[in-house]
Design a protein around this motif. Structure first.
Motif, short mmCIF file in Angstrom:
data_model
loop_
_atom_site.label_atom_id
_atom_site.label_comp_id
_atom_site.label_asym_id
_atom_site.label_seq_id
_atom_site.Cartn_x
_atom_site.Cartn_y
_atom_site.Cartn_z
N PHE A 72 11.66 46.67 17.08
CA PHE A 72 10.65 47.70 16.95
C PHE A 72 9.54 47.51 17.99
O PHE A 72 9.04 48.48 18.57
N TRP A 73 9.15 46.26 18.23
CA TRP A 73 8.01 46.01 19.12
C TRP A 73 8.41 45.99 20.60
O TRP A 73 7.55 46.04 21.46
N ARG A 74 9.71 45.93 20.90
CA ARG A 74 10.13 45.89 22.30
C ARG A 74 10.89 47.12 22.74
O ARG A 74 11.15 47.30 23.93
N LEU A 75 11.29 47.98 21.80
CA LEU A 75 12.19 49.07 22.13
C LEU A 75 11.64 49.98 23.23
O LEU A 75 12.34 50.31 24.18
N GLY A 76 10.37 50.38 23.09
CA GLY A 76 9.79 51.28 24.09
C GLY A 76 9.80 50.68 25.49
O GLY A 76 10.16 51.35 26.46
N THR A 77 9.44 49.40 25.57
CA THR A 77 9.45 48.72 26.87
C THR A 77 10.86 48.59 27.42
O THR A 77 11.09 48.79 28.63
N SER A 78 11.81 48.26 26.56
CA SER A 78 13.20 48.11 27.00
C SER A 78 13.75 49.43 27.52
O SER A 78 14.44 49.47 28.55
N VAL A 79 13.45 50.52 26.81
CA VAL A 79 13.93 51.84 27.25
C VAL A 79 13.34 52.20 28.59
O VAL A 79 14.04 52.70 29.49
N ALA A 80 12.05 51.96 28.77
CA ALA A 80 11.39 52.28 30.04
C ALA A 80 12.01 51.48 31.18
O ALA A 80 12.24 52.02 32.28
N ARG A 81 12.26 50.21 30.94
CA ARG A 81 12.87 49.38 31.98
C ARG A 81 14.28 49.83 32.30
O ARG A 81 14.68 49.86 33.47
N LEU A 82 15.07 50.17 31.26
CA LEU A 82 16.43 50.63 31.49
C LEU A 82 16.43 51.95 32.24
O LEU A 82 17.22 52.16 33.17
N ARG A 83 15.53 52.87 31.86
CA ARG A 83 15.44 54.16 32.55
C ARG A 83 15.13 53.95 34.03
O ARG A 83 15.75 54.56 34.91
#
Length: 369
Positions: A72-83
């Protein structure tokens, strides 16, 4: 848009550890390459147990030490990095004509990147996976449900008709579309690899189980069936987590009956020389090892679990399906198959899973977009 003869396909997956989904996607990539296309394998974490041809580009998105990418606390950052990673990659290699996302963590991230056209490949029964996670506790159940809900509104590929039917009638998700595409098999390559000499093969007859040592595979049911059989024949386990397997074998008192070579990069000589392959799972997405066995002429017995085995062992071969979680029934059918040595090379499914056929099925997704 590129010409039809040359498509650039991104196959995105959690890792290339020794699982069925990883092997399936690697086979698909080889098939795409052989037909003149440009497959790229994009891996979230750099764990690789399969051999990847040097002609297929392999990309790693995150470092090995990075964990909890989908928390939950890393998902947004992970998605941004993957994008950003995918955008940068496409600036170097060209735009991808199709994205194929595999496994829950990857699906959770990929469905939030906004890339298109995107298809999520569903390799297993969502209902059965959720039941399994419920037994592990509420947090595990919530994590699985959150990952599954990422499929809501997405275009999905189901690896069997059973999985497709479950997805279409699911009360938890409403896919944009569901397309059934069986897993691809390079039958000629399987048979060629099966002829490789292996020094460690047992000298006499044996039966074989190939698969992760995990609760889903129900080794406990298989071991209990082994103790009930009439035939005193050894069992070979090709599995990861060899230490855990040996502990369970000792607990069942089967040290003299079970051989555990562990995970094998090339399992096909082991399968070819076995008297019989056994699958004892609670559930499967397709049941790849059953197909590999019959492609090599090795009879197979399986639990009639959701989903896949009944689509592989169909027609005359359906007699080798047994109820789940029933060691006595499994033992009886194994004994019968050893007595009869059924002919499996004429199985109808073999004509439906040839690599070139499956490659064309995946490429046909582009026409739907």
């Amino acid at each position: 848009m590129q010409q039809n003869s040359n498509k650039r396909i991104a196959i995105v997956i959690d890792s290339l550890a020794g699982g069925g989904a990883e092997k399936v996607m690697l086979t698909l990539a080889k098939g795409l390459l052989a037909q003149g296309h440009q497959p790229h394998i994009i891996v979230l974490q750099p764990a690789v147990e399969h051999e990847v041809p040097v002609e297929i580009p392999l990309h790693f998105c995150f470092d090995a030490h990075e964990r909890n990418l989908d928390s939950f606390w890393r998902l947004g950052t992970s998605v941004a990095r993957l994008r950003q990673y995918l955008e940068t990659l496409q600036q170097h290699v060209g735009r991808f004509d199709l994205f194929l996302s595999n496994l829950h963590q990857t699906n959770l991230l990929m469905t939030r990147t906004g890339v298109a056209p995107l298809y999520c490949v569903v390799h297993n029964s969502l209902d059965e996976e959720l039941k399994r996670q419920r037994k592990l506790g509420p947090l595990a159940w919530l994590d699985m449900r959150r990952a599954q809900q990422a499929l809501n509104g997405q275009h999905l590929v189901a690896v069997s008709e059973g999985v497709a039917d479950e997805l279409r009638h699911s009360r938890r998700i409403k896919p944009a579309s569901v397309t059934t595409i069986y897993n691809p098999f390079s039958l000629a390559e399987i048979r060629q690899q099966a002829d490789v000499s292996v020094a460690d093969l047992p000298a006499g007859d044996y039966i074989i189980h190939v698969g992760r040592f995990a609760r889903q595979k129900r080794h406990d049911v298989l071991f209990a069936a082994l103790k009930k059989m009439r035939h005193d024949i050894p069992l070979v386990l090709l599995c990861s987590n060899r230490r855990k397997a040996l502990k369970a074998i000792r607990k069942m008192g089967l040290e003299q009956r079970v051989i555990v070579p562990g995970f094998q990069q090339n399992p096909f000589p082991w399968i070819k020389h076995a008297r019989l392959l056994v699958l004892s799972s609670d559930y499967e997405g397709f049941g790849n090892v059953l197909l590999e066995a019959i492609a090599l002429g090795t009879p197979a017995v399986s639990t009639c679990c959701p989903h896949g085995p009944s689509e592989i062992l169909s027609g005359p071969l359906s007699k080798w399906l047994v109820p789940r979680r029933d060691p006595a029934a499994l033992a009886a059918v194994i004994d019968q198959a050893l007595d009869e040595s059924p002919d499996v090379l004429s199985a109808a499914i073999l004509n439906q899973v040839a690599l070139d056929t499956i490659v064309e099925r995946y490429l046909s997704l582009l026409a739907k977009d």
